[in-house]
Write a protein that holds these residues in place. Structure first.
Motif, short mmCIF file in Angstrom:
data_model
loop_
_atom_site.label_atom_id
_atom_site.label_comp_id
_atom_site.label_asym_id
_atom_site.label_seq_id
_atom_site.Cartn_x
_atom_site.Cartn_y
_atom_site.Cartn_z
N THR A 1 0.85 -1.18 0.00
CA THR A 1 0.00 0.00 0.00
C THR A 1 0.89 1.24 0.00
N ILE A 2 0.64 2.12 -0.95
CA ILE A 2 1.40 3.36 -1.08
C ILE A 2 0.45 4.51 -0.79
N PRO A 3 0.67 5.24 0.31
CA PRO A 3 -0.25 6.32 0.68
C PRO A 3 -0.10 7.54 -0.24
N GLY A 4 -1.18 8.28 -0.37
CA GLY A 4 -1.14 9.53 -1.13
C GLY A 4 -1.27 9.33 -2.62
N LEU A 5 -0.97 10.39 -3.35
CA LEU A 5 -1.06 10.37 -4.81
C LEU A 5 0.33 10.33 -5.41
N LEU A 6 0.48 9.57 -6.47
CA LEU A 6 1.72 9.55 -7.24
C LEU A 6 1.53 10.44 -8.46
N GLU B 1 -8.34 7.54 -5.57
CA GLU B 1 -8.16 8.97 -5.78
C GLU B 1 -9.09 9.76 -4.86
N PRO B 2 -8.74 11.01 -4.54
CA PRO B 2 -9.62 11.81 -3.69
C PRO B 2 -10.87 12.31 -4.43
N ASN B 3 -10.83 12.24 -5.77
CA ASN B 3 -11.96 12.68 -6.60
C ASN B 3 -11.77 12.08 -8.00
N GLN B 4 -12.62 12.48 -8.92
CA GLN B 4 -12.56 11.93 -10.27
C GLN B 4 -11.97 12.92 -11.28
N ARG B 5 -11.12 13.81 -10.83
CA ARG B 5 -10.57 14.84 -11.72
C ARG B 5 -9.55 14.30 -12.70
N ARG B 6 -8.70 13.39 -12.28
CA ARG B 6 -7.65 12.87 -13.18
C ARG B 6 -8.19 11.70 -13.98
N VAL C 1 -12.80 6.07 -5.52
CA VAL C 1 -12.64 7.37 -4.87
C VAL C 1 -12.64 7.15 -3.37
N ASP C 2 -11.63 7.71 -2.70
CA ASP C 2 -11.56 7.73 -1.24
C ASP C 2 -11.02 9.11 -0.87
N ARG C 3 -11.93 10.03 -0.56
CA ARG C 3 -11.54 11.41 -0.29
C ARG C 3 -10.61 11.54 0.91
N GLU C 4 -10.78 10.68 1.88
CA GLU C 4 -10.02 10.77 3.12
C GLU C 4 -8.67 10.05 3.07
N ASN C 5 -8.55 9.04 2.21
CA ASN C 5 -7.34 8.20 2.22
C ASN C 5 -6.92 7.80 0.80
N PRO C 6 -6.48 8.77 -0.02
CA PRO C 6 -6.00 8.40 -1.36
C PRO C 6 -4.76 7.52 -1.23
N ARG C 7 -4.66 6.52 -2.12
CA ARG C 7 -3.55 5.57 -2.02
C ARG C 7 -3.55 4.68 -3.25
N VAL C 8 -2.52 3.85 -3.33
CA VAL C 8 -2.47 2.81 -4.34
C VAL C 8 -2.28 1.50 -3.60
N GLU C 9 -3.13 0.53 -3.88
CA GLU C 9 -2.96 -0.81 -3.34
C GLU C 9 -2.48 -1.70 -4.47
N VAL C 10 -1.35 -2.36 -4.24
CA VAL C 10 -0.69 -3.17 -5.26
C VAL C 10 -0.65 -4.61 -4.76
N VAL C 11 -1.34 -5.49 -5.44
CA VAL C 11 -1.32 -6.91 -5.09
C VAL C 11 -0.46 -7.62 -6.13
N ILE C 12 0.61 -8.24 -5.64
CA ILE C 12 1.52 -8.96 -6.53
C ILE C 12 1.26 -10.44 -6.33
#
Length: 132
Positions: free
Chosen positions: A6-11, A66-71, A110-121
């Motif tokens: 799990t990578i917190p925030g936005l890349l 993502e915190p919203n659907q802008r990107r 969308v998760d406004r409170e906790n943007p992140r990337v979850e990577v399952v390998i």
């Protein structure tokens, strides 16, 4: 074997990367952006996947929160380049070529409170091994 990172925030997305690259001293700034992203990812790998090494081909499942659907989704998913390079650099994967990565999937939420990337390998089963 299956592991989650799990990578917190936005890349950085593709648009941010291109915009940076096209600016004054763009190549240097874009390289610094990539290095900074890979530093954060590498730290998360060290915390969450210490000692993990995949020897067989893997499939990587990305869930981008993502915190919203802008990107745009394709803009967001560009960051998988940074993640896969970091997995190789940390020796979790031998390489990120065709022999090592069978494929990948992308899901978006969308998760406004906790943007992140979850990577399952997910490591592919060895040939001849029957699973459940």
């Amino acid at each position: 074997m299956q592991r989650t990172l799990t990578i917190p925030g936005l890349l950085p997305g593709l648009n941010e990367y291109i915009e940076t690259e096209r600016g004054h001293n763009g190549k240097f700034k874009a390289a610094a952006m990539k290095k900074q992203a890979e530093h954060i990812i590498g730290y998360m790998i060290e915390l969450q996947l210490r000692g993990v090494k995949f020897d067989r081909p893997v499939t990587i499942h990305y869930t981008w929160f993502e915190p919203n659907q802008r990107r745009d989704k394709d803009n967001i998913a560009f960051a998988k380049k940074f993640i896969q390079d970091s997995l190789v650099h940390a020796d979790v994967l031998r390489n990120d070529g065709w022999k090592e990565i069978e494929g990948f999937t992308d899901s978006f939420a969308v998760d406004r409170e906790n943007p992140r990337v979850e990577v399952v390998i997910e490591e592919e089963r060895a040939e001849g091994v029957r699973g459940e």
